[in-house]
Design a protein around this motif. Structure first.
Motif, PDB file in Angstrom:
ATOM      1  N   ALA A 114       0.805  -1.217   0.000  1.00 52.84           N
ATOM      2  CA  ALA A 114       0.000   0.000   0.000  1.00 52.84           C
ATOM      3  C   ALA A 114       0.838   1.267   0.000  1.00 52.84           C
ATOM      4  N   LYS A 115       1.987   1.251   0.678  1.00 49.76           N
ATOM      5  CA  LYS A 115       2.761   2.487   0.843  1.00 49.76           C
ATOM      6  C   LYS A 115       4.132   2.427   0.187  1.00 49.76           C
ATOM      7  N   PHE A 116       4.893   1.381   0.447  1.00 45.57           N
ATOM      8  CA  PHE A 116       6.255   1.302  -0.068  1.00 45.57           C
ATOM      9  C   PHE A 116       6.275   1.138  -1.592  1.00 45.57           C
ATOM     10  N   CYS A 117       5.503   0.210  -2.103  1.00 44.28           N
ATOM     11  CA  CYS A 117       5.558  -0.104  -3.533  1.00 44.28           C
ATOM     12  C   CYS A 117       5.151   1.053  -4.441  1.00 44.28           C
ATOM     13  N   PRO A 118       4.075   1.796  -4.157  1.00 43.96           N
ATOM     14  CA  PRO A 118       3.735   2.913  -5.052  1.00 43.96           C
ATOM     15  C   PRO A 118       4.863   3.941  -5.178  1.00 43.96           C
ATOM     16  N   TYR A 119       5.508   4.260  -4.058  1.00 45.05           N
ATOM     17  CA  TYR A 119       6.607   5.226  -4.098  1.00 45.05           C
ATOM     18  C   TYR A 119       7.777   4.671  -4.909  1.00 45.05           C
ATOM     19  N   ILE A 120       8.176   3.436  -4.597  1.00 41.53           N
ATOM     20  CA  ILE A 120       9.337   2.857  -5.244  1.00 41.53           C
ATOM     21  C   ILE A 120       9.096   2.654  -6.737  1.00 41.53           C
ATOM     22  N   ASN A 121       7.912   2.158  -7.096  1.00 37.38           N
ATOM     23  CA  ASN A 121       7.613   1.919  -8.511  1.00 37.38           C
ATOM     24  C   ASN A 121       7.653   3.206  -9.324  1.00 37.38           C
ATOM     25  N   THR A 122       7.022   4.246  -8.795  1.00 35.23           N
ATOM     26  CA  THR A 122       6.973   5.520  -9.515  1.00 35.23           C
ATOM     27  C   THR A 122       8.359   6.153  -9.570  1.00 35.23           C
ATOM     28  N   GLN A 123       9.050   6.135  -8.443  1.00 35.42           N
ATOM     29  CA  GLN A 123      10.383   6.715  -8.383  1.00 35.42           C
ATOM     30  C   GLN A 123      11.349   5.990  -9.330  1.00 35.42           C
ATOM     31  N   HIS A 124      11.238   4.666  -9.395  1.00 36.78           N
ATOM     32  CA  HIS A 124      12.111   3.891 -10.282  1.00 36.78           C
ATOM     33  C   HIS A 124      11.938   4.337 -11.731  1.00 36.78           C
ATOM     34  N   ALA A 125      10.691   4.495 -12.153  1.00 34.38           N
ATOM     35  CA  ALA A 125      10.426   4.906 -13.531  1.00 34.38           C
ATOM     36  C   ALA A 125      10.949   6.312 -13.797  1.00 34.38           C
ATOM     37  N   VAL A 126      10.762   7.211 -12.844  1.00 39.03           N
ATOM     38  CA  VAL A 126      11.203   8.593 -13.036  1.00 39.03           C
ATOM     39  C   VAL A 126      12.726   8.694 -12.997  1.00 39.03           C
ATOM     40  N   LEU A 127      13.375   7.954 -12.106  1.00 43.91           N
ATOM     41  CA  LEU A 127      14.836   7.991 -12.050  1.00 43.91           C
ATOM     42  C   LEU A 127      15.448   7.501 -13.357  1.00 43.91           C
ATOM     43  N   ALA A 128      14.881   6.447 -13.921  1.00 41.56           N
ATOM     44  CA  ALA A 128      15.385   5.961 -15.217  1.00 41.56           C
ATOM     45  C   ALA A 128      15.234   7.038 -16.283  1.00 41.56           C
ATOM     46  N   HIS A 129      14.133   7.760 -16.243  1.00 40.50           N
ATOM     47  CA  HIS A 129      13.914   8.870 -17.174  1.00 40.50           C
ATOM     48  C   HIS A 129      14.930   9.979 -16.942  1.00 40.50           C
ATOM     49  N   PHE A 130      15.155  10.337 -15.678  1.00 44.06           N
ATOM     50  CA  PHE A 130      16.149  11.365 -15.365  1.00 44.06           C
ATOM     51  C   PHE A 130      17.515  10.998 -15.942  1.00 44.06           C
ATOM     52  N   LEU A 131      17.923   9.758 -15.735  1.00 46.84           N
ATOM     53  CA  LEU A 131      19.243   9.311 -16.171  1.00 46.84           C
ATOM     54  C   LEU A 131      19.368   9.285 -17.690  1.00 46.84           C
ATOM     55  N   GLY A 132      18.238   9.165 -18.373  1.00 46.99           N
ATOM     56  CA  GLY A 132      18.257   9.096 -19.827  1.00 46.99           C
ATOM     57  C   GLY A 132      18.161  10.436 -20.516  1.00 46.99           C
ATOM     58  N   GLN A 133      18.033  11.520 -19.758  1.00 46.12           N
ATOM     59  CA  GLN A 133      17.901  12.838 -20.375  1.00 46.12           C
ATOM     60  C   GLN A 133      19.232  13.272 -20.970  1.00 46.12           C
TER      61      GLN A 133
END
Length: 264
Positions: A114-133
């Motif tokens: 309920a709490k850990f996974c939503p943050y980690i999943n969203t953050q993982h996707a955004v961090l990969a995007h950040f690194l690819g800029q």
């Protein structure tokens, strides 16, 4: 203070109500382009109308961020429609509270989902995007977690454990990606006037046999400042942490509890 957030793309996960909606409004008022994510189409529509009435624009996306594939596809859809993301504000998800004598191992897993996974999943996707800029610009994550991740509370053990894991993950990721120009910070609100807090206080009143007003007065009396936080106050801190005004601040955990737990 000019936070230089105009036209930045800000994603607020869990942005349809409570602290998340307050953050969405605050960023939009600063001139940022704001995309919010929520599981509920109804709450998304309500948030959109509320903001439109105030002259603010939100871009709404429905997704269950506890599912890694949905989090990934939603972030990809936001990028496809609106361009590079600059800021992620994580507020999505909350763990249910249970009396300690009713806890089972399954409740701990539920809290993580309920709490850990939503943050980690969203953050993982955004961090990969950040690194690819190709041309890095402002890249910041603000994880709004909760004081229960640092202060043990018998009625909030499972959710507190999930929060503690989020805090540790945030600090580790901040250290890992700081050299890439990515900043990650944590806000730990205490009692904040939101619908979720109102529901928690109502349950406390029911269990104690007291009125809601009595329970609210008792809880506020425990806070040195003498009142609960307003969601807008948490949003103000999120604005600062996301902006270049906080360019040397990363891996910070800021407890926003009115002084209730000094030094934790």
């Amino acid at each position: 203070m000019d936070l230089a957030l105009q036209q930045r793309l800000v994603v607020v996960a869990g942005g349809s109500s409570g602290i998340g909606l307050a953050c969405a409004k605050a960023f939009a008022a600063e001139g940022a382009r704001v995309a919010i994510i929520s599981r509920s189409q109804g709450r998304l529509q309500q948030a959109r109308l509320e903001c439109e009435a105030a002259g603010l624009t939100l871009h709404c996306f429905a997704s269950d961020l506890a599912q890694a594939d949905q989090a990934q596809s939603t972030i990809e859809a936001i990028i496809a429609q609106h361009g590079a993301i600059n800021v992620l504000v994580n507020t999505a998800g909350a763990a249910a509270r249970h009396p300690v004598n009713q806890l089972t191992p399954a409740h701990y897993l539920e809290a993580l989902n309920a709490k850990f996974c939503p943050y980690i999943n969203t953050q993982h996707a955004v961090l990969a995007h950040f690194l690819g800029q190709a041309h890095p610009t402002l890249r910041a994550v603000v994880n709004i977690v909760g004081i229960g991740g640092k202060v043990a509370m018998p009625e909030h053990i499972t959710g507190g454990a999930a929060n503690a894991a989020l805090i540790l993950a945030s600090l580790g990721l901040a250290q890992a990606y700081g050299r890439e120009g990515i900043r990650i910070n944590v806000i730990n609100p205490g009692f904040t006037l939101t619908p979720r807090t109102q529901a928690t206080l109502a349950r406390m009143a029911q269990r104690s046999g007291q009125s809601l007003e009595q329970v609210m007065a008792q809880q506020q009396a425990l806070i040195p400042i003498g009142r609960f936080a307003r969601a807008e106050e948490v949003a103000d801190l999120a604005l600062f942490l996301a902006s270049d005004k906080a360019s040397y601040l990363s891996g910070a955990v800021i407890d926003m509890d009115g002084g209730a737990y000094p030094g934790v």
